[in-house]
Design an enzyme around this catalytic site. Structure first.
Site, mmCIF file in Angstrom:
data_model
loop_
_atom_site.group_PDB
_atom_site.id
_atom_site.type_symbol
_atom_site.label_atom_id
_atom_site.label_comp_id
_atom_site.label_asym_id
_atom_site.label_seq_id
_atom_site.Cartn_x
_atom_site.Cartn_y
_atom_site.Cartn_z
ATOM 1 C CD GLU A 129 -2.884 0.875 2.583
ATOM 2 O OE1 GLU A 129 -4.165 1.137 2.257
ATOM 3 O OE2 GLU A 129 -2.553 0.770 3.679
ATOM 4 C CB ALA A 274 -1.758 -4.393 11.298
ATOM 5 C CG MET A 275 -1.361 -3.965 4.524
ATOM 6 S SD MET A 275 -2.314 -2.349 4.201
ATOM 7 C CE MET A 275 -3.066 -2.657 2.679
ATOM 8 C CD GLU A 276 -6.024 -2.628 4.579
ATOM 9 O OE1 GLU A 276 -6.436 -1.780 3.702
ATOM 10 O OE2 GLU A 276 -5.269 -2.347 5.375
ATOM 11 C CG ASN A 277 -1.759 -7.703 3.153
ATOM 12 O OD1 ASN A 277 -1.778 -6.839 2.253
ATOM 13 N ND2 ASN A 277 -0.871 -7.844 4.056
ATOM 14 C CG HIS A 308 -7.831 -0.684 11.979
ATOM 15 N ND1 HIS A 308 -8.140 0.839 12.167
ATOM 16 C CD2 HIS A 308 -7.201 -0.739 10.622
ATOM 17 C CE1 HIS A 308 -7.910 1.333 10.904
ATOM 18 N NE2 HIS A 308 -7.236 0.548 10.138
ATOM 19 C CD GLU A 309 -5.042 -3.728 9.811
ATOM 20 O OE1 GLU A 309 -5.416 -3.526 8.566
ATOM 21 O OE2 GLU A 309 -4.459 -2.587 10.486
ATOM 22 C CG HIS A 312 -9.150 -2.269 6.522
ATOM 23 N ND1 HIS A 312 -9.696 -1.193 5.807
ATOM 24 C CD2 HIS A 312 -8.278 -1.864 7.284
ATOM 25 C CE1 HIS A 312 -9.065 -0.191 6.344
ATOM 26 N NE2 HIS A 312 -7.948 -0.575 7.070
ATOM 27 C CD GLU A 331 -6.881 2.477 6.335
ATOM 28 O OE1 GLU A 331 -6.956 2.178 7.409
ATOM 29 O OE2 GLU A 331 -5.878 2.047 5.628
#
Length: 864
Positions: A129, A274-277, A308-309, A312, A331
């Protein structure tokens, strides 16, 4: 302009011309453990239709070996950023294959490779991202061009080779250059996905399995971490939070989780939380795997991040913004819904308190900068998109959604969300699509609400006016003031809010009235308050329903000074602490007054998140906002109070740990407690219940180094005894903290010239370089700093460049007698650079503008 910076106009044209069907991405990571190999083979086959004969694929790789278009090899046209395609069919499918070499990353962008210093194992993971999938495979790297992905990963047979979907086949693939057995894994095809949320991870990760079932769906769960972290990894707790979240979101959204498995992998040197993959969520292991002591607040934050993730998976992954203008569509919603889930589905029922203390403080700070922007932003290119992952998009957006929920009703809000998912599953949307769904579910026209809240910038300020007579309220008025930061015009926003009236009763401060009102004009008379007993405290925005700065009337401020800690509600205390801090930042409450209130009431603060927040603010007040003539005395009083509270706090408590951390950070600017720190480290002084784990030991050592109260040999010895993976980073930060001009110059030159530094090492060098009170040691480097900005920005990734620009900005500034803030050499130099570089990249200029404004705010507070 470099073709590395994709323009919105280019993306819109490509979107209008193309429709993507499938990708097959093959990555050969067989020799990834050989650190002498800088690149990895990558092959992409993408099938799509086009209404144009020419277009381009994004690929920031080392080289492109060959390009095949519809079965024929064509000449390679690759400028290092884009692969040009010509002669495409306009009457059917196009099949394009690109084979090349990607570059292993050390910046946390693309395919990041890390060697664990504990056991020398090698780990890889991707982060894309907003547009860094192009560092790993050739593709149409923009959010609205979704395709179905099949990932094929070749790597060591004893590694975990993970992607968004489970493995459907695996076969032997011989051996690698080191003689290790290699396998070739094919992963199941994904549902339609944007490129930026695809993901790959590879390495000898530890895996803990679990499962969740409900509503006729069964989801395999996995949590992964590095081998050296297994002893600290509380996978059972993480899996429990995951199951609670899946329960909540299935119940609330009524749309089954659409991504098959749910893996969560904790990775090193990560740039984000973190990241929502989908199917393979990545987390920062330094932030969320606790090798040292952690407070309840830290566990709450991790739980919030997990949820949160997870939010997403629907907001952002299932339904994706068309372009980064509408980044808030994912977001802001994840920030709001994740916090709501944390409060309703986990033990952290008070999750809105840390939201008020942490997240909204971030929004208030960001929204008062010259670079503030509407929640629905204007993002002309991907470089600007990367800068927009900020407090406006996340925290202000979430705060505004909380206000919207109070306005339309929670049931109506989630009914609209459910319709939104159903209508737009696996597609891309914009603002109007969401508003249509919410208007339909709530029966309200949200056009004006959207204009005032989402399409303007800046903060409203709410101020109470209380008129009393004979011990009764004659009139209570709430005044609203605000300016649209984009136009300079006054703005009046609609607020659903609570006005709380409090009275001293014995030793406590109790809410006697909760008055919920709608403020839609510049002023509102709270009719329900008329005739009530005069309150000791009026709290505008009690329960924290709206987004605004809150001021205290004179009587209320006097009550708060004396009795803040006597309020039972942590959320009300958070609102009041926020009001005090905003007043301090705005120069309306002297820094010394804020610190005195902290010293008086923080020792009684039961909420660890609030305690950590207000003590950090007090440190900023001392070092940045207090006039230099008063600073030494104020710093001494704050440090003395900190030392007393460390000893008085309950042994082993989170509060004790917070005070220990404050002791370390405050001691970096004074040697008054260096003796105690030294004795704590060598064990000759002990505080009951306080364990000096690696994180705390390095914090104390860095403070001592900043005061030249320890030698380099001691730091080196600590590095030898500390077997955690963060030890080299902490050692570097401490080593760069010594107050010596020659070491500052070495740090500066290293960060500017050494393009091989990792993201974490850049931060370590800059942390040591910018210790509080050491501004005079780096003053002669200010011209060099501004002279190096464009070179740094052009010679490395945006992430690494941003860390240098922020970390080495000369923000340690004091106002001289008779000097105005605008005359101070730092803002003068920053403005001169801006004036002389009008064509510098927008992202770089934004960072300089913001840092200049931070310094000016501090100087103005000192002046007032």
């Amino acid at each position: 302009m470099s073709t590395r910076n994709l323009l919105r106009s280019e993306a819109q044209l490509r979107s209008a011309q193309l429709e993507i069907a499938t990708y097959e991405v093959e990555l050969d990571l067989s020799d990834a453990a050989d650190l002498t190999r800088a690149t990895f083979p990558t092959r992409t086959t993408v099938t799509f239709t086009s209404t144009a004969t020419d277009t381009f694929l994004d690929f920031l790789g080392e080289t492109v070996h060959e390009v095949e278009v519809n079965g024929e090899q064509v000449p390679v046209e690759h400028d290092g950023n884009r692969v040009q395609l010509h002669g495409l069919r306009t009457d059917g499918d196009n099949v394009v294959t690109v084979r090349g070499e990607g570059i292993y990353s050390r910046s946390g962008e693309g395919l990041h490779r890390y060697q664990d210093p504990v056991d020398e194992q090698v780990y890889l993971y991707t982060h894309y991202e907003p547009t860094d999938s192009r560092r790993v495979f050739a593709g149409f790297d923009q959010p609205d061009l979704k395709g179905r992905f099949t990932f094929v990963i070749t790597g060591p047979a004893d590694w975990q080779l993970r992607s968004n979907q489970p493995v459907v086949s695996s076969e032997d693939a011989g051996t690698n250059a080191a003689g290790q057995a290699v396998v070739r894994q094919v992963h199941a095809e994904t549902p339609p996905l944007s490129t930026y949320i695809t993901c790959v991870a590879a390495g000898p990760y530890h895996l803990q399995r679990g499962s969740w079932s409900g509503q006729g769906v069964e989801i395999p769960l996995g949590v992964l971490c590095r081998q050296s972290l297994v002893s600290a990894f509380d996978g059972d707790t993480i899996l429990e939070t995951t199951r609670n979240g899946l329960d909540y979101f299935h119940r609330t959204f009524e749309f089954p989780y659409p991504w098959g498995k749910y893996d969560q992998i904790f990775v090193p040197e990560y740039n984000l939380g973190a990241m929502e993959n989908p199917g393979l969520v990545t987390f920062n292991d330094a932030a969320y795997v606790y090798q040292s002591a952690a407070t309840r607040s830290q566990y709450e934050l991790r739980s919030n991040t997990i949820l949160h993730e997870m939010a997403h998976m629907w907001f952002g992954d299932l339904v994706t913004p068309r372009w980064w203008d509408d980044l808030w569509l994912k977001e802001s919603f994840a920030d709001y819904v994740g916090t709501e889930a944390n409060a309703r589905a986990t033990e952290f029922t008070d999750a809105w308190t840390p939201f008020c203390a942490r997240r909204k403080a971030w929004a208030y700070l960001q929204d008062q900068l010259p670079t503030t922007h509407p929640i629905v932003a204007d993002i002309p290119d991907v470089e600007a998109a990367k800068q927009n992952f900020d407090g406006i998009t996340y925290a202000k957006g979430a705060s505004v959604l909380k206000q919207l929920v109070a306005y339309v009703g929670q049931d109506e809000f989630f009914a609209g969300a459910r319709a939104y998912f159903t209508d737009h599953a696996f597609s891309s949307t914009g603002l109007v699509d969401l508003l249509t769904a919410l208007e339909s579910s709530s029966g309200r026209d949200l056009g004006e609400w959207s204009r005032l809240w989402l399409q303007t910038a800046g903060i409203s300020t709410l101020t109470p006016e209380l008129v009393e007579r004979d011990g009764r309220v004659e009139r209570l008025v709430v005044h609203q003031s605000g300016t649209d930061a984009m136009t300079g015009e006054p703005i009046v926003r609609p607020h659903r809010l609570v006005v709380g009236l409090y009275a001293l009763q014995g030793g406590s401060l109790e809410r006697t009235e909760r008055l919920e009102v709608d403020l839609a004009d510049a002023s509102l008379t709270v009719e329900a308050a008329t005739g009530l007993a005069t309150p000791d405290l009026v709290v505008v925005n009690d329960d924290d329903l709206t987004y605004a700065k809150v001021r205290l009337d004179e009587r209320s401020l006097a009550t708060v000074r004396e009795h803040l800690s006597a309020i039972s509600s942590s959320l009300t205390r958070a609102v009041l602490w926020s009001a005090l801090w905003n007043a301090c930042r705005d120069g309306e409450l002297p820094a010394a007054d804020y610190v005195d209130i902290v010293l008086r009431h923080a020792p009684q603060e039961e909420d660890v998140a609030l305690l950590a927040n207000v003590t950090a603010n007090a440190s900023t007040a001392v070092e940045a906002y207090a006039p230099v003539a008063l600073r030494a005395d104020l710093r001494s009083r704050y440090l003395d109070g900190t030392w007393r509270q460390l000893q008085a706090a309950r042994p082993g408590s989170g509060n004790q740990l917070v005070w220990a951390r404050v002791l370390a950070s405050t001691s970096a600017a004074t040697d008054a407690r260096s003796g105690e720190l030294t004795r704590l480290l060598d064990g000759s002084l002990q505080v009951d219940g306080l364990t000096l784990d690696p994180e705390l030991r390095w914090a104390f050592l860095q403070a001592l180094a900043a005061q030249d109260a320890v030698d380099q040999a001691t730091l080196d010895t600590e590095l030898e005894r500390d077997h955690t993976s963060l030890a080299p980073v902490r050692h570097r930060a401490a080593s760069a903290s010594f107050p010596r001009a020659e070491l500052k110059r070495e740090a500066f030159r290293t960060v500017v010239d050494d393009t091989s530094l990792t993201n974490d090492m850049v931060s370590a060098w800059t942390t040591g370089y910018a210790q509080p009170g050491q501004g005079p040691l780096t003053a002669d480097l200010v011209p060099d700093y501004f002279g190096a900005l464009e070179q740094v920005w052009s010679s490395r990734s945006q992430e690494l460049a941003s860390r240098m620009v922020l970390g080495m900005f000369p923000r340690d500034a004091d106002l001289a007698e008779g000097q105005t803030p605008e005359e101070h050499p730092v803002p003068v130099a920053a403005q001169a650079w801006l004036d002389e570089h009008p064509s510098a990249p927008g992202g770089l200029r934004r960072l300089v503008v913001e840092q200049r404004d931070h310094v000016l705010r501090a100087l103005r507070a000192q002046q007032r």
